[in-house]
Design a protein around this motif. Structure first.
Motif: not given
Length: 415
Positions: A336-339, A351-362
């Motif tokens: 929630g703080t761009s992390q 990993l970065g500062s971009e929030k994924p809207k949908v996460v796929g877990i494999y």
């Protein structure tokens, strides 16, 4: 530790986590207990909170808009002091720092192994044997790691475990213990990477050969396959897709789920669920499905949650711990703080500062892999590592408990 010869002894029921601080992962030093009941080092909390403007518990996220008065928990301090005294007397009785009890040692090659050298074997057979040996090494390191004693610390030595004090003042025992623990974690991480590469390079080739012979449909590792095909999710992921449902037994009283048990929301009011030892005290929940083998893929819509974590965990995970902060859980977390970061083997990787809207877990338990994908707009692999499980793994979720209305949804996988 229960077998010390003289002086005080550490009770067999007293585990490392009982007197540990989840912030610094060391023994509690000047412990304070928050209104929610969780305890931490006073210095750890002060540093974590900084200047505010909110003061929340690192474990359950319960907090206040005003700074809390941190009072020493004398009972925990007495226990920590007695623990240190017992360990110190044990070291004196043995004439030095006790070495961790050795774990189960691998058996020597023996006559059968020597005979097998003379017989020609395929690369796949060699790879399988190497993978098994690596698995044994992983188990040995984990056994040693679980038996490693806590670093010596406490209010008397006036050391700030977070490192705010001058490290040059630290005792050699503390420095050596911390270095040894870090080295053991690094060794374990390297061994798991080696095991994953062996499985991918040898066992993956075996499955590919079987595929060519028409024995199986598909089998290459996830990292060697494209995530999309013609703008759509790749068929190899779709064929492994599932739609898990939330387990009401593990549901925190701070959460509520939809009728179809695929949407979990932070409640505005505590829910009157019946008490259960399986129920989380933090804003977390498991899914009912458990996996000990096979390949499984599911997706989570995170657009309506400001701070979350999604991943997998063993059912044995402690119900007052946070997802990813235990050795039997791994997760992808948005702070929630761009992390964006991953917690694996109690170690965080940013990993970065971009929030994924949908996460796929494999989760591929046949090859021992866990992967997280971003699949909403531009599909891409976020993280992939070897993973092993001594017990079945459940899909696991954590939501920031101070924001009522935050929600995570297990959505149908779209081809």
């Amino acid at each position: 530790m229960a077998g010390l010869d003289s002086g005080l002894t550490v009770p067999v029921w007293l585990a490392e986590d009982d007197l540990g601080c989840i912030i610094c992962h060391g023994l509690l030093a000047w412990p304070v207990t928050l209104p929610c009941g969780h305890s931490f080092c006073r210095a750890c909390l002060k540093r974590l909170w900084g200047a505010g403007p909110s003061w929340s518990c690192p474990t359950c996220r319960e907090g206040s808009a005003q700074p809390l008065q941190l009072r020493k928990n004398t009972l925990l301090q007495d226990l920590a002091s007695k623990y240190l005294q017992a360990v110190g007397e044990g070291e004196g009785a043995t004439g030095g720092t006790p070495s961790p009890a050795p774990g189960p040692a691998p058996q020597p090659p023996g006559r059968a192994a020597l005979q097998s050298v003379a017989a020609p074997r395929s690369n796949t057979e060699v790879g399988q044997e190497l993978a098994k040996l690596t698995e044994q090494l992983v188990d040995i390191v984990r056994s040693l790691q679980s038996q490693t004693q806590l670093p010596e610390s406490g209010p008397d030595n006036k050391l700030n475990i977070l490192g705010t004090a001058d490290h040059s003042l630290a005792s050699p025992k503390l420095v050596a213990s911390n270095a040894s623990e870090k080295k053991m974690r690094d060794i374990l991480h390297d061994l798991e990477d080696i095991r994953g590469k062996l499985q991918e390079n040898f066992l993956g080739k075996q499955r590919l050969e079987e595929q060519r012979q028409g024995k199986i449909l598909e089998g290459p590792s996830s990292s060697s396959r494209p995530l999309t095909e013609g703008g759509r999710l790749a068929s190899w992921l779709v064929q492994r897709s599932i739609s898990p449902t939330f387990d009401l037994r593990s549901l925190s009283c701070s959460l509520e789920v939809s009728k179809d048990c695929r949407k979990v929301t932070v409640s505005h009011f505590p829910q009157p669920y019946s008490w259960s030892r399986d129920r989380f005290t933090t804003c977390q929940v498991f899914c009912s499905q458990a996996f000990s083998s096979g390949q499984h893929y599911w997706e989570v819509d995170t657009q309506h949650c400001s701070h979350w974590a999604v991943g997998v965990a063993s059912w044995k995970m402690s119900r007052d711990q946070t997802l990813g902060r235990t050795r039997d859980s791994s997760c992808l977390e948005w702070k929630g703080t761009s992390q964006l970061s991953v917690w694996h083997m109690v170690k965080e990787t940013v990993l970065g500062s971009e929030k994924p809207k949908v996460v796929g877990i494999y989760l591929d338990l046949d090859q021992g892999k866990l992967a997280f994908y971003s699949v909403a707009d531009q599909e891409k692999l976020l993280w992939e590592r070897p993973v092993s499980a001594s017990s079945p793994l459940h899909p696991a979720f954590w939501l920031y408990g101070l924001h009522p209305g935050n929600s995570l949804t297990i959505r149908p996988v779209r081809a």
